[in-house]
Every structure is written in structure tokens, then in C-alpha cells.
Write an enzyme that holds these catalytic residues in place. Sequence first.
Site, PDB file in Angstrom:
ATOM      1  N   ASN A  98       0.928  -1.273  -0.126  1.00  0.00           N
ATOM      2  CA  ASN A  98      -0.162  -0.078   0.071  1.00  0.00           C
ATOM      3  C   ASN A  98       0.466   1.642  -0.051  1.00  0.00           C
ATOM      4  O   ASN A  98       1.201   1.838   0.914  1.00  0.00           O
ATOM      5  CB  ASN A  98      -0.929   0.267   1.106  1.00  0.00           C
ATOM      6  CG  ASN A  98      -1.957  -1.053   1.223  1.00  0.00           C
ATOM      7  OD1 ASN A  98      -2.468  -1.522  -0.326  1.00  0.00           O
ATOM      8  ND2 ASN A  98      -2.002  -1.622   2.056  1.00  0.00           N
ATOM      9  N   ASP A 114      -7.068 -15.009   0.889  1.00  0.00           N
ATOM     10  CA  ASP A 114      -5.751 -14.619   1.700  1.00  0.00           C
ATOM     11  C   ASP A 114      -5.567 -15.203   3.084  1.00  0.00           C
ATOM     12  O   ASP A 114      -5.611 -14.537   3.853  1.00  0.00           O
ATOM     13  CB  ASP A 114      -6.429 -12.942   1.801  1.00  0.00           C
ATOM     14  CG  ASP A 114      -6.201 -11.991   2.492  1.00  0.00           C
ATOM     15  OD1 ASP A 114      -4.646 -12.027   2.333  1.00  0.00           O
ATOM     16  OD2 ASP A 114      -5.925 -11.114   2.887  1.00  0.00           O
ATOM     17  N   LYS A 147       0.682  -2.700  -6.639  1.00  0.00           N
ATOM     18  CA  LYS A 147      -0.853  -3.320  -5.797  1.00  0.00           C
ATOM     19  C   LYS A 147      -1.975  -2.246  -6.698  1.00  0.00           C
ATOM     20  O   LYS A 147      -1.541  -1.082  -5.773  1.00  0.00           O
ATOM     21  CB  LYS A 147      -0.564  -3.611  -4.365  1.00  0.00           C
ATOM     22  CG  LYS A 147      -1.904  -3.074  -4.018  1.00  0.00           C
ATOM     23  CD  LYS A 147      -2.176  -3.649  -2.495  1.00  0.00           C
ATOM     24  CE  LYS A 147      -4.065  -3.586  -1.705  1.00  0.00           C
ATOM     25  NZ  LYS A 147      -3.846  -3.523  -0.324  1.00  0.00           N
ATOM     26  N   GLU A 189      -0.464 -13.023  10.096  1.00  0.00           N
ATOM     27  CA  GLU A 189      -1.629 -12.168  10.103  1.00  0.00           C
ATOM     28  C   GLU A 189      -2.833 -12.626  10.780  1.00  0.00           C
ATOM     29  O   GLU A 189      -3.632 -12.264  10.938  1.00  0.00           O
ATOM     30  CB  GLU A 189      -2.037 -11.545   8.932  1.00  0.00           C
ATOM     31  CG  GLU A 189      -3.656 -10.847   8.940  1.00  0.00           C
ATOM     32  CD  GLU A 189      -3.460 -10.178   7.644  1.00  0.00           C
ATOM     33  OE1 GLU A 189      -2.911  -9.937   6.412  1.00  0.00           O
ATOM     34  OE2 GLU A 189      -4.490  -9.522   6.702  1.00  0.00           O
ATOM     35  N   TRP A 239     -15.989  -9.320   3.441  1.00  0.00           N
ATOM     36  CA  TRP A 239     -15.440  -9.338   4.569  1.00  0.00           C
ATOM     37  C   TRP A 239     -15.882 -10.088   5.862  1.00  0.00           C
ATOM     38  O   TRP A 239     -15.081  -9.883   7.397  1.00  0.00           O
ATOM     39  CB  TRP A 239     -15.515  -7.544   5.172  1.00  0.00           C
ATOM     40  CG  TRP A 239     -13.844  -6.609   4.083  1.00  0.00           C
ATOM     41  CD1 TRP A 239     -13.185  -7.372   3.050  1.00  0.00           C
ATOM     42  CD2 TRP A 239     -13.884  -4.965   3.417  1.00  0.00           C
ATOM     43  NE1 TRP A 239     -12.554  -6.614   2.566  1.00  0.00           N
ATOM     44  CE2 TRP A 239     -12.942  -4.807   2.801  1.00  0.00           C
ATOM     45  CE3 TRP A 239     -14.689  -4.108   4.480  1.00  0.00           C
ATOM     46  CZ2 TRP A 239     -12.886  -3.963   2.011  1.00  0.00           C
ATOM     47  CZ3 TRP A 239     -14.184  -3.525   3.990  1.00  0.00           C
ATOM     48  CH2 TRP A 239     -13.066  -2.892   2.668  1.00  0.00           C
ATOM     49  N   ARG A 253       0.744  -7.176  -8.691  1.00  0.00           N
ATOM     50  CA  ARG A 253      -0.200  -8.423  -7.608  1.00  0.00           C
ATOM     51  C   ARG A 253      -1.121  -8.727  -8.032  1.00  0.00           C
ATOM     52  O   ARG A 253      -1.529  -8.030  -8.994  1.00  0.00           O
ATOM     53  CB  ARG A 253       0.332  -7.709  -5.813  1.00  0.00           C
ATOM     54  CG  ARG A 253       1.405  -7.743  -5.931  1.00  0.00           C
ATOM     55  CD  ARG A 253       1.362  -6.874  -4.178  1.00  0.00           C
ATOM     56  NE  ARG A 253       0.553  -7.625  -2.689  1.00  0.00           N
ATOM     57  CZ  ARG A 253      -0.365  -7.852  -2.565  1.00  0.00           C
ATOM     58  NH1 ARG A 253      -1.110  -6.819  -2.619  1.00  0.00           N
ATOM     59  NH2 ARG A 253      -0.509  -8.676  -1.092  1.00  0.00           N
ATOM     60  N   GLU A 305      -8.179  -3.029  -3.393  1.00  0.00           N
ATOM     61  CA  GLU A 305      -8.669  -2.609  -2.144  1.00  0.00           C
ATOM     62  C   GLU A 305      -8.472  -0.727  -2.026  1.00  0.00           C
ATOM     63  O   GLU A 305      -7.443  -0.101  -0.857  1.00  0.00           O
ATOM     64  CB  GLU A 305      -7.389  -3.552  -0.955  1.00  0.00           C
ATOM     65  CG  GLU A 305      -8.161  -4.519  -0.765  1.00  0.00           C
ATOM     66  CD  GLU A 305      -7.260  -4.946   0.504  1.00  0.00           C
ATOM     67  OE1 GLU A 305      -6.301  -4.968   0.728  1.00  0.00           O
ATOM     68  OE2 GLU A 305      -8.148  -6.514   1.158  1.00  0.00           O
ATOM     69  N   ARG A 328     -15.727 -13.640  -4.183  1.00  0.00           N
ATOM     70  CA  ARG A 328     -14.341 -13.328  -3.198  1.00  0.00           C
ATOM     71  C   ARG A 328     -12.851 -14.620  -4.454  1.00  0.00           C
ATOM     72  O   ARG A 328     -12.079 -13.681  -4.565  1.00  0.00           O
ATOM     73  CB  ARG A 328     -13.586 -12.721  -2.196  1.00  0.00           C
ATOM     74  CG  ARG A 328     -12.620 -12.477  -1.761  1.00  0.00           C
ATOM     75  CD  ARG A 328     -12.332 -11.376  -0.764  1.00  0.00           C
ATOM     76  NE  ARG A 328     -11.251 -11.944  -0.109  1.00  0.00           N
ATOM     77  CZ  ARG A 328     -10.655 -10.980   0.574  1.00  0.00           C
ATOM     78  NH1 ARG A 328     -11.766 -11.065   1.502  1.00  0.00           N
ATOM     79  NH2 ARG A 328      -8.692 -10.753   0.923  1.00  0.00           N
ATOM     80  N   HIS A 368     -11.374 -17.161   7.075  1.00  0.00           N
ATOM     81  CA  HIS A 368     -11.605 -16.365   7.176  1.00  0.00           C
ATOM     82  C   HIS A 368     -12.783 -15.356   8.940  1.00  0.00           C
ATOM     83  O   HIS A 368     -13.620 -14.731   8.454  1.00  0.00           O
ATOM     84  CB  HIS A 368     -12.642 -15.191   6.021  1.00  0.00           C
ATOM     85  CG  HIS A 368     -12.137 -13.889   5.802  1.00  0.00           C
ATOM     86  ND1 HIS A 368     -12.380 -12.482   6.739  1.00  0.00           N
ATOM     87  CD2 HIS A 368     -10.971 -13.752   5.209  1.00  0.00           C
ATOM     88  CE1 HIS A 368     -11.690 -11.488   6.303  1.00  0.00           C
ATOM     89  NE2 HIS A 368     -10.594 -12.310   5.023  1.00  0.00           N
TER      90      HIS A 368
HETATM   91  O1  GCW Z   1      -4.984  -9.599   3.393  1.00  0.00           O
HETATM   92  C1  GCW Z   1      -4.672  -7.961   3.189  1.00  0.00           C
HETATM   93  C2  GCW Z   1      -4.183  -7.517   4.572  1.00  0.00           C
HETATM   94  C3  GCW Z   1      -4.164  -6.639   3.873  1.00  0.00           C
HETATM   95  C4  GCW Z   1      -2.964  -6.201   3.130  1.00  0.00           C
HETATM   96  C5  GCW Z   1      -3.494  -6.761   2.102  1.00  0.00           C
HETATM   97  C6  GCW Z   1      -2.933  -7.094   0.777  1.00  0.00           C
HETATM   98  C7  GCW Z   1      -1.124  -5.311   2.608  1.00  0.00           C
HETATM   99  O2  GCW Z   1      -5.432  -7.716   5.972  1.00  0.00           O
HETATM  100  O3  GCW Z   1      -3.130  -5.615   5.350  1.00  0.00           O
HETATM  101  O4  GCW Z   1      -2.439  -4.799   2.833  1.00  0.00           O
HETATM  102  O5  GCW Z   1      -4.315  -8.154   2.132  1.00  0.00           O
HETATM  103  O6  GCW Z   1      -2.214  -7.980   0.566  1.00  0.00           O
HETATM  104  O7  GCW Z   1      -3.023  -6.235  -0.170  1.00  0.00           O
END
Ligand code: GCW
Length: 668
Positions: free
Chosen positions: A195, A350, A272, A378, A528, A309, A276, A321, A506
Site C-alpha cells: 500500500n 487471503d 498493488k 496475520e 469482509w 500483484r 483495496e 471473492r 476468514h
Molecule cells: O489481507 C490483506 C491484508 C492487508 C494487505 C492486503 C494485501 C497490505 O489484511 O493488510 O495489505 O491483504 O495483501 O494487499
Amino acid sequence: MAVPDFSGEDGYRLWQRYDVIDAALPTATLKVVGRTETHNIIRDEFRRAFANRVGQSSGTLLVQKITPELQARFNLQADITAQLGDEGFILKRHGNDILITAKTDIGLLYGSYHLLRLVFIQQPLDSLSVLQNPKIQRRLLNHWDDLDRHTERGYAGESIFDWHRLPLDKDQRYYDYARANASIGINGMVPINVNANALMLTPMYLQKVKALADIVRPYGIKMYLSIKFSSPQQLDGLDTSDPLDPQVQKWWKHKAAEIYQLIPDFGGFLVKANSEGQPGPGDYGRTHAEGANMLATALKPYGGVVFWRAFVYANDPAKERSLQAYDEFVPLDGKFMDNVIVQVKNGPIDFQPREPFSPLFGATPETPLAMELQITQEYLGFSTHLAYLGTLFEEAMDADTHVKGPGSAVAKVVDGSLYNHKLTGIAGVANTGMQRNWTGHIFAQSNWYAFGRLAWDHTLSAKQIANEWIKQTLTVQPEAVRQVEAIMMPSREYVVEYMTPLGLHHLMDSGHHYGPGPWVDNLGRADWNPVYYHRADKQGIGLDRTASGTDAVSQYAPYWQQKFANPETTPKELLLWFHHLPWDYQLANGETLWNELVSYYYRGVDGVSDMQQRWQQVKPYIDANQFRQVEMALSIQQQEAQWWRDASVLYFQTISERPIPTGLPKPA
Ligand code: GCW
């Protein structure tokens, strides 16, 4: 009460605790031929390792680039040396002498680290004869670190990169970071979050990046940067960042030239985009390929690459998703330039404790794919839960996509062999921070280690890597090594069991992803919310991804389509990933789904107790400080595993309206 003594091993030296492990240089003399910075690092490394400990035999340990004379002296056949790649090395014993040779300085460094590893894990060196090349070309750590030293999904303190003090303050940590990475073969780094912050590309910050690049270069590590797609607007006031706009293209070309002037071996960009909330080519109606190619064109004259990405799930919120990355990227196959590699997370959602492999692997014959793994935990208990991820990484690599029949493992997509790609890569989202032990939990160090070792050679087993790591980090006492292995090997499965058994996923609480939140149903986007993924109702539980549901199974090869279409042929550990099944559905072992689900939650908690007991048994063989840190973390994990179990079982019970199976204690 006695004051605890925390003066012992603090974990800073990671798996490079040479000075406390009893080992000697395997020869009497060390001779490193050459005077580059990398040669000096090699000398220094052996000095640190063996300081005043004299070798046992009389010979020489010779570190030298390959020459015809060396080939003859050490009996190296021409066909062996012909196999040496640029980063590869040969270790060869001849009489009392040992040779470390390679085509490049970096190959010599990797060979030296390998020999050190063999010595410290107590391998006999009598008939040493090793040739190794890495199987994947670009092996990167991706740091999700912000410029202000906050680390997104970081659980080990602030970022190790101090942008405020760079470029003049070259902290010792940077060198130690580079050493640790080189010792496991990591050859690239992205110090900044995906990000991204556009500031990173300003002249002032590029000076700081250059300082870091200069530090890590002699260790074989290349610098890459995450970029913000809207940089031309943000930094220089252009009125667009449209990748087809000539001014924008020119802006990136100039930026690339500026970067390469400072960092001639700069690796490239990580992006990226349109994910998001991040800007990207989609903002201008352009494709990911058009965006990536614009950057690739700017980097191409210098040999740079773009890691683009595939973590996107923005375009169509109504679409389930897990389907979205595949649907966006497969149609673009063949449209990317040859210096673009698409970076895909191991699973389609994820970084969950368990996911099936992403169906993108194998689905883009024309496009090289890099794998993205998450080293930082995470979704696996941050840095308080012990979860050895070597087993997760191994499972992700070994998964057989069947796209070209049996034997089409994800690892073969990633190492380029399945579709004959030269450009190959793998990235691990780092778990480093300013904590004295770098990762917050001593065992989290093993995940960094395992990532590097598997990136170098994905045929290594998770067990072998655990064994290496234990001996270099904790103890070489055989019974203790066995016990610690018995802690590490099932540890990730325990997390799966007490958080998300049988393919659930999740269910972590919102935002932070720590602790249970299966009831959460009120977040901004439907996908989410945990309820989106478990879909528990009066009838049953699980997300139907078969043809009667979201049809995600259709993205896999026919072999898997058939297996996943039917709950009886779906691997049990992925059952509720692919199916919504009645609470009383009968499993192969005769249990009902409800009873089995509950007993998994209990099993995970029992697993943590087992780890605690084993840890107590190794106490005499572990440094007191390391011991205590892990002991305390395990007690947190024990409490929280119970929290996960009780919260989840009680919540699902309100929906299933079934009793806790007999024989299991009722949740507190
Ligand atoms: O799962 C999400 C994470 C974000 C992350 C995103 C990603 C960096 O919760 O924190 O952002 O993936 O991989 O881009």
C-alpha cells in the site's frame, strides 16, 4: 520473590549463534582468494563462526572462484562445473582440503553459508560433494512497512527501516539483516509496503534507498520498490496517471533513469493496483496488462522487472471473492511483456491458516507467476502463537494442480519448469521488526528461515528445515531436537483446528484479524464479513463453491473439478471451503459433521497443551531466556486457543442447536 534474570540469549543472532554452538573449522587454515566486499564478508563470517577454535584436520578450506586449475586439483568433472549457475556453488573435499567454489562472488558467499550450516547442524564432511543452484530466480522479502515505521500486519515492533535517519545513519541492523537473508539465499527486498507511499520515489527518499541498496549489495541482495500507480499526479502534478498517456509514460521512463543512476542493479517495481482502494490502470479503463507493461517498458532498458500483484477483488463485489483474481487475470494471459511477473498469493482468499491452492497457478501458460507467501502471522495468532509455517509453505508448493496431468505441482509453475519460463520469483511477506529477537516469538524466526530455504530449494522438506533451524537456533541435543520437532511439525495444524477446522476460513475478528469473530456481519463489504464465509444456518454450514453455488470449482483442472464437486471426494481438510453441508452430514469416520467440527476445536486446544508439555521437557537444553519467552507465549496461546474454541463452538451451537458431543468437556 527472586528477580528474574533475563540476561541470556536474546534471539538477536537468529540462526547464526555460531559462538555458542560447539563446532570447529573443519580444516586448519582458511584461505579466501579475492578482495571484494563479498570476500571480506566471507572472511568475517568464518571468523565469527570459529574465532579462536582451531580446526581438527591439517588441510585448507579454500574459497575461490572456479578455475581450470582448481577443477583439476579437486577432481571436478567438466560436466559438473558446467551445471553451475550464477548463484550456484560447489563444495568439494579432496584429501584434507575443502573447496568452496562458484562462478561469482555471491555463489562463493552462498557456498560459505551452506558449509557453515552443515558444520553447525553436525553433518559429517568426510565425503563432501555438493552442487547447488537455486530453483527460483528472484527470492524476495516483501516488507509491508510504512515510512513512519508502522508495519502493516507486523507484530514485532516498529519497522527496522529508519527512513528518518537514513541515508547517513547506517544502522548495524541493516548489515545483520542482510547477513541473515544471505545465509538462507534471499536475494531481493522490497522495504516498503504494497500500500505504497508515493514519497518513496522523490529524490530525497531515493537517496535513502540507495544507501540501503549499497549496504545489502555485497550480500547478493537487490533492492526493489513498491510504487503507487498515481505517482505522476501525486509527485509532479500531472493531470492523469493513465498508462496510455504519453506524458505518463515519459514520467516513468525518467523516474526509472533516475533510479538506475543511483542504483545500477535495481531489481524493479512491486505493484498493488486496483485492489483495496489503491489506484491503478482500471481507473482509466485500462487493464492490468496495460498498466504493468507501461512500467515494464520503463524498466526494460536496465533489466528491471515488474512484480504485478493478482490480489484483487474489487471489480465486481457481487461475485464471490475467491473467483475474482482468476477471472481478471486469465483473460490477460499472453498480454504481459516478458519482464512482468504476476504475483499470486498461495490461496484464492487471503493467507488463511488453510486454503486450497489458488486456481491461477497453472492457468496462465504464457505468463510467469510468482508465489506470495505470508511469513508474518496475520491470520495465525500474530507473534504470540507458535505456528511453524514450513508445513504450510510445503503444502502450498507441493499441491498438484493437474493442469498438465499428474505432476503439475504449483512449485513447477513457480520455478518455471511447467511452462518453460525463465523469469521466476517468490515473495514472502516479512515478519521482522525492532524487537530484540526480530520477530517477536523465537519460533517465528523459523518461518523466515523456512521461507528462505524453500525459496532456494522447494524440494527440501519442512521437517528437514525445522531440524536445521532447531540445531542452529536452540539446541543440538538429540532428544531435545526430537521434542522441538514434535512441537513444530503439527503446530500449524493445531491453529487450523482451534480457529478454522474442516475448510472453514476468514472467521477472525474484523480489521485486526486476531481472535474469533464468526458472528461478525456488519462490515462495509459483504466479503469482509465472516458470516459470508461460513454461511451457517439451521440446515448446516460451509460455502457452496460447486456448480450449485458460486462454481469456484470450475476454475480448477478437471481432475480437481471432479473431486471438489462431491463432498465425499473433497479432501476432508477443505470440506467446508467447497460445500455447504447439513449439521448431521455423515463423514467417512461415521461421525456427524457437527460432532466432528466440535471435536476438532477441542483437538486444537489439546495440541497446545501437548506443545507446552514438550517444551517443559527441553528446559535443560535451552537457553533460559529463550525458554522463558516461549513458555510465556505458549501460556498466552493456551488461553487463546480455548477462547477460539469456546467462542466458536458456542456461536455455532446457537445455530446448529445440537449438544456438545459426549466425552468432550462443555465450553466454559
Ligand atoms: O489481507 C490483506 C491484508 C492487508 C494487505 C492486503 C494485501 C497490505 O489484511 O493488510 O495489505 O491483504 O495483501 O494487499
